[in-house]
Design an enzyme around this catalytic site. Structure first.
Site, mmCIF file in Angstrom:
data_model
loop_
_atom_site.group_PDB
_atom_site.id
_atom_site.type_symbol
_atom_site.label_atom_id
_atom_site.label_comp_id
_atom_site.label_asym_id
_atom_site.label_seq_id
_atom_site.Cartn_x
_atom_site.Cartn_y
_atom_site.Cartn_z
ATOM 1 N N HIS A 109 0.893 -1.225 -0.261
ATOM 2 C CA HIS A 109 -0.228 -0.145 -0.071
ATOM 3 C C HIS A 109 0.903 0.946 0.223
ATOM 4 O O HIS A 109 0.992 2.602 1.354
ATOM 5 C CB HIS A 109 -1.258 -0.103 1.773
ATOM 6 C CG HIS A 109 -2.095 0.849 0.971
ATOM 7 N ND1 HIS A 109 -2.639 0.550 0.043
ATOM 8 C CD2 HIS A 109 -2.839 1.963 1.604
ATOM 9 C CE1 HIS A 109 -4.475 1.169 0.145
ATOM 10 N NE2 HIS A 109 -3.731 1.714 0.720
ATOM 11 N N THR A 145 -2.575 2.433 -4.875
ATOM 12 C CA THR A 145 -2.821 3.109 -3.505
ATOM 13 C C THR A 145 -4.151 4.365 -3.378
ATOM 14 O O THR A 145 -3.383 5.110 -4.198
ATOM 15 C CB THR A 145 -1.091 3.448 -3.072
ATOM 16 O OG1 THR A 145 -0.316 1.943 -2.474
ATOM 17 C CG2 THR A 145 -1.296 3.432 -1.280
ATOM 18 N N GLU A 146 -4.423 3.996 -2.523
ATOM 19 C CA GLU A 146 -5.728 5.198 -2.540
ATOM 20 C C GLU A 146 -6.004 6.161 -4.018
ATOM 21 O O GLU A 146 -6.207 7.526 -3.914
ATOM 22 C CB GLU A 146 -4.774 6.122 -2.180
ATOM 23 C CG GLU A 146 -3.884 6.124 -0.664
ATOM 24 C CD GLU A 146 -4.905 6.070 0.603
ATOM 25 O OE1 GLU A 146 -6.474 6.158 0.725
ATOM 26 O OE2 GLU A 146 -4.942 5.541 1.520
ATOM 27 N N LEU A 147 -5.868 5.192 -4.956
ATOM 28 C CA LEU A 147 -6.652 5.545 -6.462
ATOM 29 C C LEU A 147 -5.669 6.373 -6.992
ATOM 30 O O LEU A 147 -6.161 7.288 -8.163
ATOM 31 C CB LEU A 147 -7.940 6.096 -6.448
ATOM 32 C CG LEU A 147 -8.946 5.737 -5.843
ATOM 33 C CD1 LEU A 147 -10.683 6.089 -6.162
ATOM 34 C CD2 LEU A 147 -8.884 3.639 -6.089
ATOM 35 N N TRP A 298 -8.367 9.757 -4.504
ATOM 36 C CA TRP A 298 -8.950 9.825 -4.072
ATOM 37 C C TRP A 298 -9.308 10.796 -2.150
ATOM 38 O O TRP A 298 -10.423 10.476 -1.662
ATOM 39 C CB TRP A 298 -10.023 8.476 -3.571
ATOM 40 C CG TRP A 298 -10.154 7.645 -2.392
ATOM 41 C CD1 TRP A 298 -8.594 7.224 -2.111
ATOM 42 C CD2 TRP A 298 -10.259 6.656 -2.187
ATOM 43 N NE1 TRP A 298 -8.273 6.338 -1.476
ATOM 44 C CE2 TRP A 298 -9.289 5.873 -0.982
ATOM 45 C CE3 TRP A 298 -11.862 5.780 -2.702
ATOM 46 C CZ2 TRP A 298 -9.617 4.398 -1.037
ATOM 47 C CZ3 TRP A 298 -11.915 4.562 -2.731
ATOM 48 C CH2 TRP A 298 -11.149 4.222 -1.067
#
Length: 486
Positions: A109, A145-147, A298
């Site tokens: 991540h 990771t995290e869009l 995001w």
């Protein structure tokens, strides 16, 4: 036909223990095992497990018409295997339905896609292997990771074999365009982009139990009316959220699980389907290309990477960590490599954010530290010890290029030695055969019979005697027969 594409994330980082300056060089274990076990166990039983069970019931009650996607970080999977293996069992049941797709992402991540393409691709590959090992699927769509996504990443993602990538439908990128279409990457037209519908996703994730919200209470039939009322030409509504929304961010008492399980029934009444990301990619043509020059995500109102790299503290820690990336990849110390991945988790940098107002409150809600400065100090102490361990194997006084050349020379020498050993073994075998042949010839020249020859002669004589016996046995029979004919 209109469809909903549901995607749910499961991620928990390996949180660090309080690590003092005086621990540097003395303590090489960095993690708060108590906090990690407590949090993953609590969230799993309050949220992940009941939510996964709801998804199973939705698939069964809809006769397989309900479909969705899951993305699980390697950090979360490791903690689940260690502390809540029952969650892995339920996820395997979801995989067995054939209606749940597992997405690719970075194993740790991490934010590697922003600084280190080699590390990014390696982590995605290892994550793919882990998903196949546990759930029997090779991911076809990537969720970074995290869009996080930008044009620069598209060719690399497509080269790895992925047909699509999901990211944020950020307003400053879309402008007047709708997120409810499939787009293609400007830098790699063969790669399709699935964009999160920001409003409809956040209506569930953040506003569902807000009594001050003008649309409160949100019911399944009302929500489906909103989706069904979107323009007919808009084919897919991408609803991306953390699975912890159900039971954790929105408590069970709010009715969030009943809301979720009622969605397939009201969707069927309005002719709305459910598709996985792979189905969206295969069924929908891109209506246009979309250029995203700078990374988006995001997180926070800005929907950029400032949640992790928005201040001096975060950038100092980030650059210091990746300054030893090449050396860590060259080493063979498994413990060091494991720490390297755990320290890359984006959460460590998220805790260092100094944002204020709404974004700052959200950061503080997830952080185990009192202040961003405490998060930074603790992380840098850990990182200092980690770099000392790296330097013990590969001194920082040696430049990366020089180190690469030295290691390449060592590897080449090892290969050359192995080749020479094989050649020497082959020559020894050939020499042994030549010696045997020479001894045989010398014995023959001296009129001696080699040890093997008497055996051959005895065998030949035995065969001759047997042949003569057969002839003698057959001869009388032939004579009698001849006489009878006469």
């Amino acid at each position: 036909m209109k469809a909903i594409c549901f995607y749910f994330q499961i991620h928990q980082p390996f949180r660090l223990k309080r690590y003092r300056f005086f621990d540097i060089g003395n303590d090489h274990y960095y993690y708060d095992d108590f906090a990690n076990e407590d949090i993953i166990t609590r969230v799993a039983h309050r949220s992940y497990i009941p939510a996964a069970e709801s998804l199973l019931r939705m698939i069964e009650s809809s006769n397989g018409k309900f479909r969705c996607a899951l993305s699980l970080s390697g950090d979360a999977l490791e903690q689940c295997e260690q502390y809540v293996p029952e969650l892995i069992d339920i996820l395997k049941k979801l995989a067995d339905t054939g209606k749940v797709e597992f997405l690719a992402e970075t194993y740790a991540h991490s934010l590697a896609s922003l600084i280190d393409p080699e590390e990014f691709m390696n982590q995605v590959r290892v994550h793919d292997e882990k998903i196949f090992e546990l759930f029997g699927q090779h991911p076809k769509v990537l969720r970074n990771t995290e869009l996080i996504y930008c044009d620069e990443m598209a060719p690399m993602i497509h080269e790895m074999g992925y047909k699509g990538v999901i990211t944020e439908g950020a307003k400053h990128i879309l402008g007047w365009k709708s997120p409810n279409y499939v787009y293609s990457a400007a830098s790699c037209p063969k790669l399709k982009l699935l964009l999160k519908n920001d409003k409809l996703s956040d209506d569930i994730s953040f506003r569902f139990s807000n009594h001050d919200w003008d649309a409160y209470p949100l019911t399944a039939d009302k929500y489906m009316d909103w989706i069904a009322s979107t323009p007919n030409e808009e084919q897919v509504i991408n609803l991306f959220m953390d699975l912890a929304t159900f039971g954790e961010l929105q408590p069970r008492e709010s009715g969030i699980f009943q809301f979720l399980e009622a969605l397939p029934r009201f969707a069927a009444e309005r002719g709305v389907d459910f598709w996985t990301p792979s189905e969206v990619v295969s069924k929908c043509k891109a209506v246009d290309t979309l250029s995203i020059l700078h990374p988006i995500s995001w997180a926070d109102e800005a929907r950029d990477t400032s949640a992790w790299l928005g201040n001096t503290l975060q950038n100092e820690a980030f650059n210091k960590l990746y300054s030893v990336a090449e050396r860590v990849r060259l080493c063979s110390d498994r413990r060091l490599k494991q720490d390297w991945w755990y320290l890359q988790g984006s959460d460590h940098f998220y805790y260092m954010s100094t944002k204020h107002m709404n974004d700052g409150a959200i950061h503080a809600m997830f952080s185990p530290y009192e202040t961003p400065f405490e998060a930074f100090t603790n992380y840098m102490n850990v990182l200092a010890d980690f770099i000392v361990r790296v330097e013990e194997q590969y001194p920082l006084s040696i430049e990366n290029e020089e180190l690469n050349l030295l290691l390449t020379t060592i590897r080449n020498q090892a290969t050359e030695i192995e080749t020479l050993q094989k050649e020497a073994s082959s020559l020894r075998t050939d020499l042994a055969h030549l010696n045997e042949e020479h001894a045989t010839r010398a014995a023959l020249a001296n009129g001696e019979v080699p040890a093997e020859e008497p055996k051959k002669e005895a065998k030949a004589k035995k065969s001759t005697k047997k042949a003569d016996a057969v002839k003698k046995a057959d001869a009388p029979k032939k004579t009698k027969k001849a006489k009878a004919e006469e």
